[in-house]
Design a protein around this motif. Structure first.
Motif, short mmCIF file in Angstrom:
data_model
loop_
_atom_site.label_atom_id
_atom_site.label_comp_id
_atom_site.label_asym_id
_atom_site.label_seq_id
_atom_site.Cartn_x
_atom_site.Cartn_y
_atom_site.Cartn_z
N SER A 1 -13.33 9.54 -0.61
CA SER A 1 -12.31 9.68 -1.64
C SER A 1 -11.50 8.40 -1.78
CB SER A 1 -11.37 10.85 -1.30
OG SER A 1 -10.24 10.86 -2.14
N TYR A 2 -11.59 7.77 -2.94
CA TYR A 2 -10.82 6.56 -3.19
C TYR A 2 -9.32 6.87 -3.17
CZ TYR A 2 -9.49 2.12 -5.41
OH TYR A 2 -8.93 0.89 -5.68
N GLY A 3 -8.93 8.02 -3.73
CA GLY A 3 -7.53 8.41 -3.73
C GLY A 3 -6.96 8.58 -2.33
N PHE A 4 -7.78 9.13 -1.42
CA PHE A 4 -7.33 9.31 -0.04
C PHE A 4 -7.16 7.95 0.63
CE2 PHE A 4 -6.74 10.79 4.13
CZ PHE A 4 -6.64 12.18 4.14
N PHE A 5 -8.05 7.01 0.32
CA PHE A 5 -7.90 5.65 0.85
C PHE A 5 -6.58 5.05 0.40
CE2 PHE A 5 -12.54 5.36 1.74
CZ PHE A 5 -12.45 4.82 3.01
N LEU A 6 -6.24 5.25 -0.87
CA LEU A 6 -5.00 4.70 -1.39
C LEU A 6 -3.79 5.33 -0.69
CD1 LEU A 6 -5.77 4.50 -5.23
CD2 LEU A 6 -5.98 2.70 -3.50
N MET A 7 -3.87 6.63 -0.40
CA MET A 7 -2.79 7.30 0.31
C MET A 7 -2.65 6.75 1.74
SD MET A 7 -2.24 11.28 1.39
CE MET A 7 -3.27 11.07 2.84
N ALA A 8 -3.80 6.54 2.41
CA ALA A 8 -3.77 5.99 3.77
C ALA A 8 -3.15 4.60 3.78
CB ALA A 8 -5.19 5.94 4.33
N LEU A 9 -3.49 3.80 2.77
CA LEU A 9 -2.92 2.46 2.65
C LEU A 9 -1.40 2.52 2.45
CD1 LEU A 9 -5.70 0.80 0.51
CD2 LEU A 9 -4.85 -0.13 2.67
N PHE A 10 -0.96 3.50 1.67
CA PHE A 10 0.48 3.65 1.42
C PHE A 10 1.22 3.97 2.72
CE2 PHE A 10 4.35 5.87 0.29
CZ PHE A 10 4.84 5.14 -0.79
N VAL A 11 0.68 4.88 3.52
CA VAL A 11 1.30 5.23 4.80
C VAL A 11 1.30 4.03 5.74
CG1 VAL A 11 1.16 6.72 6.83
CG2 VAL A 11 0.68 7.66 4.56
N LEU A 12 0.16 3.35 5.81
CA LEU A 12 0.05 2.17 6.66
C LEU A 12 1.09 1.13 6.27
CD1 LEU A 12 -1.28 0.10 8.56
CD2 LEU A 12 -3.08 -0.21 6.85
N ALA A 13 1.20 0.87 4.97
CA ALA A 13 2.15 -0.15 4.50
C ALA A 13 3.60 0.30 4.67
CB ALA A 13 1.88 -0.47 3.03
N SER A 14 3.83 1.60 4.70
CA SER A 14 5.20 2.08 4.96
C SER A 14 5.67 1.64 6.34
CB SER A 14 5.25 3.61 4.85
OG SER A 14 4.94 4.04 3.54
N GLY A 15 4.75 1.73 7.31
CA GLY A 15 5.09 1.25 8.65
C GLY A 15 5.31 -0.25 8.69
N ILE A 16 4.45 -0.99 7.99
CA ILE A 16 4.62 -2.45 7.94
C ILE A 16 5.95 -2.81 7.28
CG2 ILE A 16 3.63 -4.60 7.07
CD1 ILE A 16 1.96 -3.31 9.22
N THR A 17 6.35 -2.03 6.27
CA THR A 17 7.62 -2.28 5.59
C THR A 17 8.79 -2.17 6.57
OG1 THR A 17 6.73 -1.36 3.54
CG2 THR A 17 9.12 -1.56 3.68
N ILE A 18 8.78 -1.12 7.37
CA ILE A 18 9.86 -0.94 8.36
C ILE A 18 9.85 -2.11 9.35
CG2 ILE A 18 10.74 0.55 10.19
CD1 ILE A 18 9.41 2.91 8.64
N LEU A 19 8.65 -2.55 9.74
CA LEU A 19 8.55 -3.72 10.63
C LEU A 19 9.18 -4.95 9.99
CD1 LEU A 19 4.95 -3.57 12.16
CD2 LEU A 19 7.13 -3.27 13.35
N GLN A 20 8.87 -5.16 8.71
CA GLN A 20 9.40 -6.35 8.02
C GLN A 20 10.92 -6.31 7.95
OE1 GLN A 20 7.85 -9.00 6.17
NE2 GLN A 20 5.82 -8.30 5.57
N ILE A 21 11.47 -5.14 7.62
CA ILE A 21 12.92 -5.02 7.50
C ILE A 21 13.60 -5.34 8.83
CG2 ILE A 21 14.82 -3.39 7.11
CD1 ILE A 21 13.03 -1.95 5.09
#
Length: 475
Positions: free
Chosen positions: A121-141
């Motif tokens: 599922s391409y949509g599920f991949f996009l959701m996984a990427l969103f969650v992954l990047a949410s963690g990276i965002t907190i790291l960046q902040i």
């Protein structure tokens, strides 16, 4: 949004820690920069891979970057709203705990790649990427301002450039490792479709958890606000920060758009006619150039009164290694690499070691290289776009440092706004992909990132200048 008010009674973090030696903590935190660089650049491998699996157009494949960098916007927006209404959460819990939270969330996102591949599922991949990047965002902040306060303010730009150089090391080896695991080993296993991404991302999840444990056990300085933290939107009172937010948007959008397009660009018959795996090797040189440039930037922007000449030695050794890497492809490639490094260093000298001026000249150099990329063909176009990595090098850490300069107790809030602006990486790449699809000319689509760098020229020379702020003024 109107600013409420008075300044907080917290002591600025810079003033809490400048008297100590934080070499050890900096080394530990640098691991974070390496990891999120590696993870971010894996997107450049995922794009052509999932484009093949799901038969996507250019703009549809670029939604990978939209999902990833869109998380930067939404999570940072939530962070900013919370800080305005309740007070800065990082200042409350401390940078160390903020970093651990980010690592755990990113690990969860990596784990979600396994069911995404099972479901095809391409949509599920996009959701996984969103969650992954949410963690990276907190790291960046948490991590970016943490680096700027672990030492004298005068060398903050240099420290952030050095840690970002290790971030670039992650982006350099990601195409080599990721390209091998996802493209070259897929034919030797029973996996089909997108299943070749399972093990690489499970490995990343395990690594992130291990780093979170190490951070938890490490004796890092506990830096957070002292006294009462008053919620307000005071960071927006600073003109150079507001313009810096736009600049981060433009820079990340332009850089991500270029990096995401390179493998498909190298495949063009009029450029190099490379396969995806071969293109991944040259993509590594694009990001390797950013690594070298950041080491040089750390030298150029260092405070030599604080004995940062070690950066010069590290930068020189790394430049030699980088040049030697090209000898694998031939003597001509090695000479080209050396020539690019020399030109990069000359532009650094032209900047007179002033962050804003250096940023302006680097952005100007990228515009020239993009013009060559658009209108030339063959190896000239190919090496011009690879050389952009060298000049992208100092931009993010320099823009970031210029934008949060003088924010005091609003530094963490300003950081969240700057990280929010990384959403440029979600918007600009699909726009470039759309132009490529509509015109049928991938080369001409590079005009989109070129417009981004025109703004960076303005910010470097003009917009980054700090103006005095009246604490009682409203936004």
């Amino acid at each position: 949004m109107a600013g409420v008010a008075p300044t907080t009674q917290s002591t600025p973090a810079n003033e809490q820690v400048t008297a100590k030696n934080f070499t050890g903590p900096l080394i530990i935190v640098t691991l974070l920069f390496f990891m999120w660089g590696f993870i971010t650049c894996m997107n450049d491998i995922l794009i052509p891979k999932l484009q093949q699996v799901f038969v996507l157009q250019h703009w549809q494949a670029m939604l990978i970057q939209t999902a990833f960098f869109g998380a930067y916007f939404f999570i940072s927006l939530l962070y900013f709203i919370f800080s305005v209404t309740k007070g800065d959460p990082i200042m409350k819990i401390g940078y160390k705990n903020g970093i651990i939270v980010g690592l755990v969330v990113a690990a969860v996102g990596c784990t979600l790649f396994y069911p995404a591949a099972d479901m095809q599922s391409y949509g599920f991949f996009l959701m996984a990427l969103f969650v992954l990047a949410s963690g990276i965002t907190i790291l960046q902040i948490a991590a970016n301002p943490y680096v700027t306060i672990l030492g004298p303010a005068s060398s903050a730009a240099s420290r952030l450039n050095m840690t970002q150089a290790l971030n670039s090391f992650g982006t350099t080896i990601a195409p080599l490792i990721g390209g091998y695991l996802i493209f070259e080993t897929v034919n030797t296993v029973a996996a089909a479709g997108a299943e070749s991404v399972k093990m690489p991302y499970l490995g990343l999840a395990a690594t992130l958890i291990v780093i979170a444990i190490l951070i938890k056990l490490a004796k890092l300085p506990h830096v957070k606000g002292e006294g009462r933290i008053i919620p307000d939107s005071g960071a927006l009172k600073y003109r150079h920060l507001v313009l810096g937010i736009v600049c981060i948007f433009m820079y990340v959008g332009g850089e991500v758009a270029i990096g995401s397009t390179l493998i498909n660009f190298f495949k063009l018959p009029q450029i190099a006619g490379l396969t995806e795996a071969e293109g991944g090797h040259y993509l590594a040189f694009f990001w390797g150039g950013a690594m070298i440039g950041r080491f040089f930037g750390a030298v150029a922007l260092a405070d030599f009164k604080n004995n940062n000449t070690k950066y010069l030695i590290i930068g020189a050794i790394t430049a030699i290694v980088f040049t030697l890497m090209f000898t694998v492809y031939g003597q001509e490639e090695a000479l080209i690499a050396l020539g690019m490094i020399v030109v990069n260093f000359l532009v650094l000298l032209l900047g007179r070691f002033l962050p804003g001026r250096t940023l302006g000249f680097f952005a100007t150099a990228v515009i020239v290289l993009l013009l060559i990329t658009i209108f030339a063909t063959g190896s000239v176009a190919m090496w011009s776009v690879i050389a952009i990595g060298l000049f992208n090098s100092i931009m993010f850490p320099t823009i970031f440092t210029l934008a949060i300069k003088g924010l005091g107790v609003h530094t963490s809030q300003g950081s969240s706004l700057l990280v929010m602006a990384i959403v440029g990486g979600a918007i600009i790449p699909p726009l470039q992909g759309y132009i490529a699809d509509v015109t049928g000319n991938l080369q001409m689509s590079f005009i989109v990132p070129m417009l981004c760098y025109l703004y960076i020229v303005y910010y470097g020379f003009v917009g980054s200048k700090v103006e005095k702020v009246d604490p009682s003024a409203e936004v």
